[in-house]
Design a protein around this motif. Structure first.
Motif, PDB file in Angstrom:
ATOM      1  N   MET A 131       0.811  -1.218   0.000  1.00  0.00           N
ATOM      2  CA  MET A 131       0.000   0.000   0.000  1.00  0.00           C
ATOM      3  C   MET A 131       0.845   1.269   0.000  1.00  0.00           C
ATOM      4  O   MET A 131       0.314   2.376  -0.090  1.00  0.00           O
ATOM      5  CB  MET A 131      -0.897   0.019   1.243  1.00  0.00           C
ATOM      6  N   THR A 132       2.174   1.135   0.087  1.00  0.00           N
ATOM      7  CA  THR A 132       3.040   2.288   0.312  1.00  0.00           C
ATOM      8  C   THR A 132       3.726   2.717  -0.987  1.00  0.00           C
ATOM      9  O   THR A 132       4.521   1.967  -1.558  1.00  0.00           O
ATOM     10  CB  THR A 132       4.110   1.951   1.370  1.00  0.00           C
ATOM     11  N   ASP A 133       3.429   3.910  -1.426  1.00  0.00           N
ATOM     12  CA  ASP A 133       3.966   4.405  -2.698  1.00  0.00           C
ATOM     13  C   ASP A 133       5.489   4.409  -2.723  1.00  0.00           C
ATOM     14  O   ASP A 133       6.104   4.034  -3.732  1.00  0.00           O
ATOM     15  CB  ASP A 133       3.459   5.825  -2.970  1.00  0.00           C
ATOM     16  N   GLU A 134       6.106   4.831  -1.619  1.00  0.00           N
ATOM     17  CA  GLU A 134       7.564   4.921  -1.583  1.00  0.00           C
ATOM     18  C   GLU A 134       8.218   3.554  -1.729  1.00  0.00           C
ATOM     19  O   GLU A 134       9.240   3.409  -2.421  1.00  0.00           O
ATOM     20  CB  GLU A 134       8.022   5.583  -0.275  1.00  0.00           C
ATOM     21  N   GLN A 135       7.639   2.537  -1.097  1.00  0.00           N
ATOM     22  CA  GLN A 135       8.177   1.193  -1.206  1.00  0.00           C
ATOM     23  C   GLN A 135       7.933   0.610  -2.602  1.00  0.00           C
ATOM     24  O   GLN A 135       8.796  -0.054  -3.176  1.00  0.00           O
ATOM     25  CB  GLN A 135       7.553   0.284  -0.140  1.00  0.00           C
ATOM     26  N   LEU A 136       6.756   0.864  -3.143  1.00  0.00           N
ATOM     27  CA  LEU A 136       6.448   0.389  -4.499  1.00  0.00           C
ATOM     28  C   LEU A 136       7.384   1.020  -5.528  1.00  0.00           C
ATOM     29  O   LEU A 136       7.783   0.362  -6.495  1.00  0.00           O
ATOM     30  CB  LEU A 136       4.996   0.711  -4.851  1.00  0.00           C
ATOM     31  N   ALA A 137       7.744   2.282  -5.297  1.00  0.00           N
ATOM     32  CA  ALA A 137       8.661   2.950  -6.234  1.00  0.00           C
ATOM     33  C   ALA A 137      10.005   2.244  -6.270  1.00  0.00           C
ATOM     34  O   ALA A 137      10.612   2.079  -7.345  1.00  0.00           O
ATOM     35  CB  ALA A 137       8.840   4.417  -5.836  1.00  0.00           C
ATOM     36  N   VAL A 138      10.479   1.805  -5.111  1.00  0.00           N
ATOM     37  CA  VAL A 138      11.758   1.084  -5.043  1.00  0.00           C
ATOM     38  C   VAL A 138      11.640  -0.263  -5.745  1.00  0.00           C
ATOM     39  O   VAL A 138      12.485  -0.622  -6.578  1.00  0.00           O
ATOM     40  CB  VAL A 138      12.206   0.885  -3.579  1.00  0.00           C
ATOM     41  N   SER A 139      10.614  -1.031  -5.416  1.00  0.00           N
ATOM     42  CA  SER A 139      10.484  -2.377  -5.993  1.00  0.00           C
ATOM     43  C   SER A 139      10.318  -2.322  -7.519  1.00  0.00           C
ATOM     44  O   SER A 139      10.948  -3.094  -8.247  1.00  0.00           O
ATOM     45  CB  SER A 139       9.309  -3.121  -5.353  1.00  0.00           C
ATOM     46  N   ARG A 140       9.503  -1.410  -7.997  1.00  0.00           N
ATOM     47  CA  ARG A 140       9.279  -1.310  -9.449  1.00  0.00           C
ATOM     48  C   ARG A 140      10.527  -0.841 -10.189  1.00  0.00           C
ATOM     49  O   ARG A 140      10.755  -1.224 -11.344  1.00  0.00           O
ATOM     50  CB  ARG A 140       8.106  -0.372  -9.716  1.00  0.00           C
ATOM     51  N   LYS A 141      11.327  -0.034  -9.519  1.00  0.00           N
ATOM     52  CA  LYS A 141      12.548   0.494 -10.116  1.00  0.00           C
ATOM     53  C   LYS A 141      13.512  -0.610 -10.524  1.00  0.00           C
ATOM     54  O   LYS A 141      14.282  -0.475 -11.489  1.00  0.00           O
ATOM     55  CB  LYS A 141      13.212   1.431  -9.098  1.00  0.00           C
ATOM     56  N   TYR A 142      13.473  -1.751  -9.801  1.00  0.00           N
ATOM     57  CA  TYR A 142      14.475  -2.793 -10.014  1.00  0.00           C
ATOM     58  C   TYR A 142      13.931  -4.056 -10.684  1.00  0.00           C
ATOM     59  O   TYR A 142      14.578  -5.097 -10.678  1.00  0.00           O
ATOM     60  CB  TYR A 142      15.142  -3.147  -8.682  1.00  0.00           C
ATOM     61  N   ILE A 143      12.739  -3.983 -11.271  1.00  0.00           N
ATOM     62  CA  ILE A 143      12.197  -5.149 -11.979  1.00  0.00           C
ATOM     63  C   ILE A 143      13.117  -5.547 -13.132  1.00  0.00           C
ATOM     64  O   ILE A 143      13.510  -6.719 -13.262  1.00  0.00           O
ATOM     65  CB  ILE A 143      10.771  -4.860 -12.492  1.00  0.00           C
ATOM     66  N   ASP A 144      13.468  -4.608 -13.987  1.00  0.00           N
ATOM     67  CA  ASP A 144      14.315  -4.925 -15.142  1.00  0.00           C
ATOM     68  C   ASP A 144      15.736  -5.286 -14.721  1.00  0.00           C
ATOM     69  O   ASP A 144      16.389  -6.116 -15.369  1.00  0.00           O
ATOM     70  CB  ASP A 144      14.335  -3.755 -16.126  1.00  0.00           C
ATOM     71  N   TYR A 145      16.214  -4.677 -13.646  1.00  0.00           N
ATOM     72  CA  TYR A 145      17.557  -5.013 -13.138  1.00  0.00           C
ATOM     73  C   TYR A 145      17.642  -6.508 -12.823  1.00  0.00           C
ATOM     74  O   TYR A 145      18.588  -7.199 -13.239  1.00  0.00           O
ATOM     75  CB  TYR A 145      17.864  -4.199 -11.884  1.00  0.00           C
ATOM     76  N   HIS A 146      16.637  -7.031 -12.117  1.00  0.00           N
ATOM     77  CA  HIS A 146      16.668  -8.447 -11.734  1.00  0.00           C
ATOM     78  C   HIS A 146      16.336  -9.354 -12.920  1.00  0.00           C
ATOM     79  O   HIS A 146      16.861 -10.474 -13.003  1.00  0.00           O
ATOM     80  CB  HIS A 146      15.726  -8.690 -10.555  1.00  0.00           C
ATOM     81  N   ARG A 147      15.480  -8.901 -13.823  1.00  0.00           N
ATOM     82  CA  ARG A 147      15.210  -9.698 -15.026  1.00  0.00           C
ATOM     83  C   ARG A 147      16.506  -9.939 -15.794  1.00  0.00           C
ATOM     84  O   ARG A 147      16.798 -11.078 -16.197  1.00  0.00           O
ATOM     85  CB  ARG A 147      14.191  -8.982 -15.921  1.00  0.00           C
ATOM     86  N   GLU A 148      17.280  -8.874 -15.980  1.00  0.00           N
ATOM     87  CA  GLU A 148      18.548  -9.003 -16.696  1.00  0.00           C
ATOM     88  C   GLU A 148      19.552  -9.844 -15.913  1.00  0.00           C
ATOM     89  O   GLU A 148      20.263 -10.674 -16.488  1.00  0.00           O
ATOM     90  CB  GLU A 148      19.120  -7.613 -16.977  1.00  0.00           C
ATOM     91  N   LYS A 149      19.589  -9.654 -14.601  1.00  0.00           N
ATOM     92  CA  LYS A 149      20.544 -10.388 -13.774  1.00  0.00           C
ATOM     93  C   LYS A 149      20.267 -11.886 -13.808  1.00  0.00           C
ATOM     94  O   LYS A 149      21.181 -12.707 -13.800  1.00  0.00           O
ATOM     95  CB  LYS A 149      20.484  -9.879 -12.326  1.00  0.00           C
ATOM     96  N   PHE A 150      18.991 -12.244 -13.846  1.00  0.00           N
ATOM     97  CA  PHE A 150      18.620 -13.665 -13.858  1.00  0.00           C
ATOM     98  C   PHE A 150      18.579 -14.234 -15.270  1.00  0.00           C
ATOM     99  O   PHE A 150      18.310 -15.432 -15.452  1.00  0.00           O
ATOM    100  CB  PHE A 150      17.264 -13.861 -13.176  1.00  0.00           C
ATOM    101  N   GLY A 151      18.776 -13.399 -16.298  1.00  0.00           N
ATOM    102  CA  GLY A 151      18.808 -13.883 -17.675  1.00  0.00           C
ATOM    103  C   GLY A 151      17.459 -14.221 -18.257  1.00  0.00           C
ATOM    104  O   GLY A 151      17.351 -15.067 -19.154  1.00  0.00           O
ATOM    105  N   TYR A 152      16.393 -13.547 -17.779  1.00  0.00           N
ATOM    106  CA  TYR A 152      15.052 -13.826 -18.278  1.00  0.00           C
ATOM    107  C   TYR A 152      14.730 -12.940 -19.484  1.00  0.00           C
ATOM    108  O   TYR A 152      15.097 -11.763 -19.524  1.00  0.00           O
ATOM    109  CB  TYR A 152      14.004 -13.563 -17.186  1.00  0.00           C
ATOM    110  N   LYS A 153      14.001 -13.485 -20.448  1.00  0.00           N
ATOM    111  CA  LYS A 153      13.582 -12.696 -21.612  1.00  0.00           C
ATOM    112  C   LYS A 153      12.510 -11.684 -21.215  1.00  0.00           C
ATOM    113  O   LYS A 153      12.454 -10.582 -21.752  1.00  0.00           O
ATOM    114  CB  LYS A 153      13.058 -13.624 -22.713  1.00  0.00           C
ATOM    115  N   LYS A 154      11.633 -12.082 -20.310  1.00  0.00           N
ATOM    116  CA  LYS A 154      10.626 -11.150 -19.817  1.00  0.00           C
ATOM    117  C   LYS A 154      10.553 -11.261 -18.295  1.00  0.00           C
ATOM    118  O   LYS A 154      10.853 -12.313 -17.711  1.00  0.00           O
ATOM    119  CB  LYS A 154       9.262 -11.438 -20.439  1.00  0.00           C
ATOM    120  N   ALA A 155      10.159 -10.171 -17.664  1.00  0.00           N
ATOM    121  CA  ALA A 155      10.085 -10.144 -16.196  1.00  0.00           C
ATOM    122  C   ALA A 155       9.002 -11.100 -15.703  1.00  0.00           C
ATOM    123  O   ALA A 155       7.929 -11.208 -16.311  1.00  0.00           O
ATOM    124  CB  ALA A 155       9.806  -8.727 -15.722  1.00  0.00           C
TER     125      ALA A 155
END
Length: 368
Positions: free
Chosen positions: A103-127
Protein backbone atom coordinates in the motif's frame (compact mmCIF):
# COMPACT_ATOMS: atom_id res chain seq x y z
CA UNK A 1 -11.42 -1.55 16.16
CA UNK A 2 -13.80 0.96 14.68
CA UNK A 3 -13.55 1.84 11.00
CA UNK A 4 -11.98 5.21 11.91
CA UNK A 5 -9.28 3.67 14.07
CA UNK A 6 -8.55 1.05 11.41
CA UNK A 7 -7.95 3.81 8.88
CA UNK A 8 -5.79 5.67 11.38
CA UNK A 9 -3.65 2.58 11.88
CA UNK A 10 -3.23 2.06 8.12
CA UNK A 11 -2.31 5.71 7.59
CA UNK A 12 0.14 5.62 10.48
CA UNK A 13 1.81 2.44 9.20
CA UNK A 14 1.92 3.81 5.66
CA UNK A 15 3.68 6.96 6.87
CA UNK A 16 6.06 4.95 9.06
CA UNK A 17 7.25 2.72 6.21
CA UNK A 18 7.00 5.37 3.52
CA UNK A 19 8.43 8.44 5.25
CA UNK A 20 9.89 7.68 8.69
CA UNK A 21 11.98 4.62 7.84
CA UNK A 22 14.69 5.15 5.25
CA UNK A 23 16.76 1.97 5.90
CA UNK A 24 16.64 -0.99 8.31
CA UNK A 25 19.02 0.95 10.59
CA UNK A 26 16.13 3.26 11.49
CA UNK A 27 14.20 0.47 13.22
CA UNK A 28 13.88 0.85 17.00
CA UNK A 29 13.20 -2.80 17.90
CA UNK A 30 14.50 -6.09 16.41
CA UNK A 31 10.98 -7.21 15.49
CA UNK A 32 11.15 -6.32 11.80
CA UNK A 33 14.58 -7.74 11.09
CA UNK A 34 15.79 -11.28 10.59
CA UNK A 35 18.96 -13.30 10.35
CA UNK A 36 19.91 -16.07 7.94
CA UNK A 37 20.28 -19.01 10.29
CA UNK A 38 17.77 -21.34 8.55
CA UNK A 39 18.41 -20.45 4.93
CA UNK A 40 19.29 -23.13 2.40
CA UNK A 41 22.15 -22.62 -0.07
CA UNK A 42 19.81 -21.73 -2.93
CA UNK A 43 17.89 -19.20 -0.84
CA UNK A 44 21.08 -17.55 0.44
CA UNK A 45 22.37 -17.29 -3.13
CA UNK A 46 19.11 -15.80 -4.39
CA UNK A 47 18.98 -13.24 -1.59
CA UNK A 48 22.60 -12.36 -2.26
CA UNK A 49 21.71 -11.36 -5.81
CA UNK A 50 19.07 -8.83 -4.77
CA UNK A 51 20.04 -5.20 -5.36
CA UNK A 52 21.56 -3.41 -2.35
CA UNK A 53 18.98 -0.62 -2.24
CA UNK A 54 16.16 -3.16 -2.14
CA UNK A 55 17.85 -5.08 0.69
CA UNK A 56 18.59 -1.89 2.62
CA UNK A 57 14.87 -1.08 2.79
CA UNK A 58 13.87 -4.60 3.87
CA UNK A 59 11.94 -4.88 7.16
CA UNK A 60 10.90 -8.55 7.44
CA UNK A 61 10.94 -10.66 10.63
CA UNK A 62 11.42 -14.17 9.27
CA UNK A 63 12.21 -16.42 6.34
CA UNK A 64 9.25 -16.78 3.97
CA UNK A 65 10.68 -18.86 1.15
CA UNK A 66 9.25 -22.38 1.41
CA UNK A 67 10.48 -25.50 -0.34
CA UNK A 68 9.70 -26.53 -3.93
CA UNK A 69 8.71 -23.24 -5.53
CA UNK A 70 9.95 -23.90 -9.08
CA UNK A 71 7.35 -22.88 -11.67
CA UNK A 72 4.82 -21.69 -9.10
CA UNK A 73 2.76 -18.50 -8.99
CA UNK A 74 3.38 -16.65 -5.70
CA UNK A 75 1.77 -13.63 -4.03
CA UNK A 76 3.72 -11.61 -1.44
CA UNK A 77 1.45 -9.67 0.93
CA UNK A 78 3.07 -6.42 2.01
CA UNK A 79 5.96 -6.83 -0.40
CA UNK A 80 7.67 -3.58 0.60
CA UNK A 81 10.90 -2.93 -1.29
CA UNK A 82 10.56 -6.31 -3.00
CA UNK A 83 13.46 -8.22 -1.44
CA UNK A 84 11.59 -11.49 -0.96
CA UNK A 85 9.85 -11.10 -4.33
CA UNK A 86 13.12 -10.77 -6.23
CA UNK A 87 14.70 -13.72 -4.40
CA UNK A 88 11.60 -15.78 -5.21
CA UNK A 89 11.77 -14.53 -8.80
CA UNK A 90 15.14 -16.27 -9.10
CA UNK A 91 13.91 -19.46 -7.42
CA UNK A 92 10.63 -19.95 -9.33
CA UNK A 93 12.42 -19.55 -12.65
CA UNK A 94 11.23 -17.84 -15.81
CA UNK A 95 8.15 -20.05 -15.97
CA UNK A 96 7.05 -18.97 -12.48
CA UNK A 97 5.46 -15.67 -11.49
CA UNK A 98 5.67 -13.34 -8.50
CA UNK A 99 3.17 -10.63 -7.54
CA UNK A 100 3.94 -8.19 -4.74
CA UNK A 101 1.06 -6.33 -3.07
CA UNK A 102 1.79 -3.21 -1.02
CA UNK A 103 0.00 0.00 0.00
CA UNK A 104 3.04 2.29 0.31
CA UNK A 105 3.97 4.40 -2.70
CA UNK A 106 7.56 4.92 -1.58
CA UNK A 107 8.18 1.19 -1.21
CA UNK A 108 6.45 0.39 -4.50
CA UNK A 109 8.66 2.95 -6.23
CA UNK A 110 11.76 1.08 -5.04
CA UNK A 111 10.48 -2.38 -5.99
CA UNK A 112 9.28 -1.31 -9.45
CA UNK A 113 12.55 0.49 -10.12
CA UNK A 114 14.47 -2.79 -10.01
CA UNK A 115 12.20 -5.15 -11.98
CA UNK A 116 14.31 -4.93 -15.14
CA UNK A 117 17.56 -5.01 -13.14
CA UNK A 118 16.67 -8.45 -11.73
CA UNK A 119 15.21 -9.70 -15.03
CA UNK A 120 18.55 -9.00 -16.70
CA UNK A 121 20.54 -10.39 -13.77
CA UNK A 122 18.62 -13.66 -13.86
CA UNK A 123 18.81 -13.88 -17.67
CA UNK A 124 15.05 -13.83 -18.28
CA UNK A 125 13.58 -12.70 -21.61
CA UNK A 126 10.63 -11.15 -19.82
CA UNK A 127 10.09 -10.14 -16.20
CA UNK A 128 8.27 -12.65 -13.99
CA UNK A 129 7.70 -10.08 -11.22
CA UNK A 130 5.09 -7.34 -10.86
CA UNK A 131 4.02 -5.05 -8.03
CA UNK A 132 0.43 -4.00 -7.35
CA UNK A 133 -0.80 -1.21 -5.10
CA UNK A 134 -3.46 -2.27 -2.63
CA UNK A 135 -4.34 -3.31 0.90
CA UNK A 136 -3.64 -6.80 2.17
CA UNK A 137 -7.16 -6.82 3.68
CA UNK A 138 -8.59 -6.24 0.17
CA UNK A 139 -6.61 -8.53 -2.11
CA UNK A 140 -9.47 -9.24 -4.52
CA UNK A 141 -10.39 -5.55 -4.64
CA UNK A 142 -6.80 -4.84 -5.74
CA UNK A 143 -7.53 -6.80 -8.91
CA UNK A 144 -6.06 -10.20 -8.03
CA UNK A 145 -8.28 -13.06 -9.12
CA UNK A 146 -9.59 -15.84 -6.92
CA UNK A 147 -7.93 -19.27 -6.97
CA UNK A 148 -4.92 -18.15 -9.03
CA UNK A 149 -1.95 -18.52 -6.64
CA UNK A 150 -0.06 -21.65 -5.62
CA UNK A 151 1.61 -19.98 -2.64
CA UNK A 152 1.13 -16.80 -0.61
CA UNK A 153 3.98 -15.46 1.51
CA UNK A 154 4.14 -12.55 3.93
CA UNK A 155 7.04 -11.29 6.01
CA UNK A 156 6.18 -9.39 9.20
CA UNK A 157 3.17 -7.63 7.67
CA UNK A 158 -0.04 -9.30 8.88
CA UNK A 159 0.67 -7.91 12.37
CA UNK A 160 0.51 -4.41 10.86
CA UNK A 161 -3.09 -4.92 9.78
CA UNK A 162 -5.94 -3.87 12.09
CA UNK A 163 -8.18 -6.55 10.48
CA UNK A 164 -6.28 -9.83 10.37
CA UNK A 165 -9.37 -11.91 9.65
CA UNK A 166 -9.94 -9.93 6.44
CA UNK A 167 -6.32 -10.55 5.40
CA UNK A 168 -6.54 -14.30 5.94
CA UNK A 169 -10.01 -14.51 4.39
CA UNK A 170 -8.95 -12.82 1.15
CA UNK A 171 -5.74 -14.86 1.09
CA UNK A 172 -7.89 -17.99 1.22
CA UNK A 173 -9.97 -16.72 -1.73
CA UNK A 174 -7.03 -16.12 -4.08
CA UNK A 175 -5.26 -19.41 -3.27
CA UNK A 176 -5.83 -22.42 -5.48
CA UNK A 177 -7.15 -25.56 -3.81
CA UNK A 178 -4.03 -27.20 -2.39
CA UNK A 179 -2.32 -23.81 -2.15
CA UNK A 180 -0.29 -22.68 0.83
CA UNK A 181 -0.04 -19.57 2.99
CA UNK A 182 3.54 -19.60 4.31
CA UNK A 183 4.26 -16.56 6.47
CA UNK A 184 6.29 -15.13 9.31
CA UNK A 185 4.79 -12.68 11.76
CA UNK A 186 5.20 -11.30 15.26
CA UNK A 187 3.08 -12.98 17.95
CA UNK A 188 2.52 -12.26 21.63
CA UNK A 189 2.22 -14.75 24.49
CA UNK A 190 -1.07 -13.08 25.51
CA UNK A 191 -3.25 -10.18 24.41
CA UNK A 192 -1.22 -6.99 24.01
CA UNK A 193 -2.35 -4.27 26.47
CA UNK A 194 -4.69 -1.57 25.16
CA UNK A 195 -2.07 1.11 25.89
CA UNK A 196 0.21 -0.53 23.30
CA UNK A 197 -2.56 -0.64 20.70
CA UNK A 198 -2.54 3.17 20.66
CA UNK A 199 1.26 3.52 20.36
CA UNK A 200 2.07 4.58 16.77
CA UNK A 201 5.79 3.70 16.86
CA UNK A 202 5.11 0.24 18.30
CA UNK A 203 2.51 -0.31 15.58
CA UNK A 204 5.09 0.52 12.96
CA UNK A 205 7.65 -1.67 14.69
CA UNK A 206 5.35 -4.73 14.32
CA UNK A 207 4.66 -4.97 18.08
CA UNK A 208 1.34 -3.24 18.88
CA UNK A 209 -0.53 -5.26 16.27
CA UNK A 210 0.94 -8.61 17.30
CA UNK A 211 -1.70 -11.30 17.54
CA UNK A 212 -1.97 -13.59 20.56
CA UNK A 213 -0.70 -16.81 18.98
CA UNK A 214 -3.82 -18.80 19.94
CA UNK A 215 -6.00 -16.44 17.93
CA UNK A 216 -4.37 -17.57 14.70
CA UNK A 217 -5.75 -21.09 15.19
CA UNK A 218 -9.26 -19.72 15.77
CA UNK A 219 -9.13 -17.49 12.68
CA UNK A 220 -7.74 -20.26 10.49
CA UNK A 221 -10.57 -22.60 11.49
CA UNK A 222 -13.26 -19.96 10.92
CA UNK A 223 -11.96 -19.18 7.43
CA UNK A 224 -11.45 -22.81 6.38
CA UNK A 225 -7.67 -23.22 6.41
CA UNK A 226 -5.96 -26.34 7.71
CA UNK A 227 -4.61 -26.09 11.26
CA UNK A 228 -1.61 -23.74 11.32
CA UNK A 229 1.61 -25.77 11.32
CA UNK A 230 4.43 -24.13 13.28
CA UNK A 231 7.69 -24.19 11.32
CA UNK A 232 10.09 -21.97 13.28
CA UNK A 233 10.15 -19.52 16.18
CA UNK A 234 12.74 -17.04 17.42
CA UNK A 235 12.53 -14.56 20.33
CA UNK A 236 12.00 -10.85 19.78
CA UNK A 237 13.51 -9.09 22.81
CA UNK A 238 12.19 -5.62 23.69
CA UNK A 239 15.05 -3.71 25.27
CA UNK A 240 13.94 -0.07 25.40
CA UNK A 241 12.62 0.77 28.88
CA UNK A 242 9.95 3.16 27.60
CA UNK A 243 8.58 0.41 25.35
CA UNK A 244 8.61 -2.11 28.22
CA UNK A 245 6.46 0.22 30.33
CA UNK A 246 3.86 0.38 27.57
CA UNK A 247 3.92 -3.38 26.87
CA UNK A 248 3.88 -4.65 30.44
CA UNK A 249 4.89 -8.28 30.80
CA UNK A 250 4.00 -9.30 27.22
CA UNK A 251 6.61 -11.38 25.41
CA UNK A 252 7.05 -11.52 21.64
CA UNK A 253 8.36 -13.95 19.06
CA UNK A 254 8.82 -14.14 15.33
CA UNK A 255 6.97 -17.29 14.24
CA UNK A 256 6.66 -18.95 10.84
CA UNK A 257 3.49 -20.92 10.08
CA UNK A 258 2.19 -22.80 7.08
CA UNK A 259 -1.54 -23.10 6.34
CA UNK A 260 -3.18 -24.91 3.41
CA UNK A 261 -6.42 -24.53 1.49
CA UNK A 262 -7.67 -28.09 1.23
CA UNK A 263 -10.32 -29.81 -0.89
CA UNK A 264 -13.56 -30.87 0.78
CA UNK A 265 -12.75 -34.53 0.23
CA UNK A 266 -10.08 -35.65 2.70
CA UNK A 267 -7.61 -38.45 2.18
CA UNK A 268 -7.29 -41.34 4.60
CA UNK A 269 -4.42 -41.58 7.06
CA UNK A 270 -1.51 -43.23 5.25
CA UNK A 271 2.18 -43.93 5.23
CA UNK A 272 4.27 -41.71 2.99
CA UNK A 273 7.83 -42.07 1.74
CA UNK A 274 9.75 -38.95 0.69
CA UNK A 275 11.76 -39.35 -2.51
CA UNK A 276 14.45 -36.74 -1.75
CA UNK A 277 14.06 -34.79 -5.02
CA UNK A 278 13.46 -31.31 -3.57
CA UNK A 279 16.47 -29.01 -4.07
CA UNK A 280 18.46 -28.42 -0.85
CA UNK A 281 16.37 -31.04 0.94
CA UNK A 282 17.75 -34.20 -0.65
CA UNK A 283 18.30 -36.02 2.64
CA UNK A 284 15.44 -34.70 4.74
CA UNK A 285 12.39 -32.45 4.43
CA UNK A 286 11.51 -30.74 7.69
CA UNK A 287 7.86 -29.90 7.20
CA UNK A 288 6.82 -28.49 10.58
CA UNK A 289 7.79 -28.74 14.25
CA UNK A 290 6.32 -32.24 14.47
CA UNK A 291 6.98 -33.82 11.08
CA UNK A 292 10.25 -34.50 9.32
CA UNK A 293 10.59 -36.80 6.33
CA UNK A 294 13.90 -38.59 5.76
CA UNK A 295 14.47 -39.83 2.26
CA UNK A 296 13.30 -43.41 1.76
CA UNK A 297 11.87 -43.84 5.26
CA UNK A 298 8.11 -44.48 5.73
CA UNK A 299 6.28 -42.01 7.98
CA UNK A 300 2.71 -42.41 9.22
CA UNK A 301 0.57 -39.30 8.69
CA UNK A 302 -2.97 -38.43 9.75
CA UNK A 303 -5.86 -37.48 7.43
CA UNK A 304 -5.06 -33.77 7.32
CA UNK A 305 -1.37 -34.13 6.51
CA UNK A 306 -2.17 -36.92 4.04
CA UNK A 307 -4.58 -34.52 2.31
CA UNK A 308 -2.06 -31.66 2.39
CA UNK A 309 0.64 -33.74 0.72
CA UNK A 310 -1.78 -35.12 -1.88
CA UNK A 311 -3.51 -31.85 -2.82
CA UNK A 312 -0.49 -29.54 -2.82
CA UNK A 313 2.64 -29.06 -4.92
CA UNK A 314 4.30 -31.77 -2.78
CA UNK A 315 2.24 -34.57 -4.33
CA UNK A 316 4.96 -35.84 -6.68
CA UNK A 317 7.58 -35.84 -3.91
CA UNK A 318 6.04 -38.74 -1.98
CA UNK A 319 5.06 -42.35 -2.46
CA UNK A 320 1.69 -42.93 -0.75
CA UNK A 321 0.98 -46.30 0.83
CA UNK A 322 -1.98 -47.66 2.82
CA UNK A 323 -1.58 -47.92 6.58
CA UNK A 324 -0.09 -51.13 7.85
CA UNK A 325 1.47 -52.36 11.03
CA UNK A 326 5.19 -52.00 10.47
CA UNK A 327 8.23 -50.62 12.21
CA UNK A 328 6.63 -47.17 11.94
CA UNK A 329 3.42 -48.37 13.61
CA UNK A 330 -0.17 -47.87 12.50
CA UNK A 331 -1.31 -44.55 11.09
CA UNK A 332 -2.27 -42.01 13.76
CA UNK A 333 -5.59 -40.42 14.57
CA UNK A 334 -5.78 -36.66 13.96
CA UNK A 335 -2.59 -35.03 15.22
CA UNK A 336 -3.20 -31.85 17.21
CA UNK A 337 -0.92 -29.20 15.70
CA UNK A 338 -1.67 -26.54 18.31
CA UNK A 339 1.67 -25.54 19.82
CA UNK A 340 2.60 -22.60 22.02
CA UNK A 341 5.63 -21.08 20.23
CA UNK A 342 6.98 -19.73 23.51
CA UNK A 343 6.91 -23.22 25.05
CA UNK A 344 8.46 -24.55 21.84
CA UNK A 345 11.37 -22.11 22.13
CA UNK A 346 11.91 -23.17 25.74
CA UNK A 347 11.91 -26.83 24.68
CA UNK A 348 14.49 -26.13 21.97
CA UNK A 349 16.76 -24.34 24.43
CA UNK A 350 16.39 -27.19 26.93
CA UNK A 351 17.50 -29.62 24.23
CA UNK A 352 20.69 -27.61 23.74
CA UNK A 353 19.71 -25.55 20.71
CA UNK A 354 20.82 -21.91 20.76
CA UNK A 355 18.06 -19.55 19.74
CA UNK A 356 19.38 -16.30 18.31
CA UNK A 357 16.92 -13.41 18.51
CA UNK A 358 15.24 -12.31 15.29
CA UNK A 359 17.95 -9.67 15.09
CA UNK A 360 21.27 -9.81 16.92
CA UNK A 361 21.38 -6.63 19.00
CA UNK A 362 24.73 -4.94 18.46
CA UNK A 363 25.99 -1.45 19.03
CA UNK A 364 25.56 -0.48 15.39
CA UNK A 365 22.04 -2.02 15.20
CA UNK A 366 22.93 -4.18 12.22
CA UNK A 367 21.24 -7.57 11.90
CA UNK A 368 22.86 -10.98 11.86
Amino acid sequence: MTEVSENQVRDSVKDYYGKTLKTSDDLQTPACSTGASRMSKSVKKALGEVHDEVTMKYYGCGLVIPEKVEGTRILDLGSGSGRDCFALSKLVGEDGAIVGLDMTDEQLAVSRKYIDYHREKFGYKKANTEFVKGYIEKIVEAGLKEETFDIIVSNCVVNLSPDKKAVLSDAYKVLKVGGELYFSDIYADHDVPESARKHEVLWGECISGALWWKELYRLAEEIGFSQPRLVAATPVPIEREDFKKVLGDAKFASVTYRLFKLPEKREAARQVIYNGDITDHEKELKFDFKHSFKTGEPVAVDEELSTILTASRFKDEFDFQPCSASKTGCCPNKVDMVKDPFVYMTELESSGETLAPACCPTSDKKCC
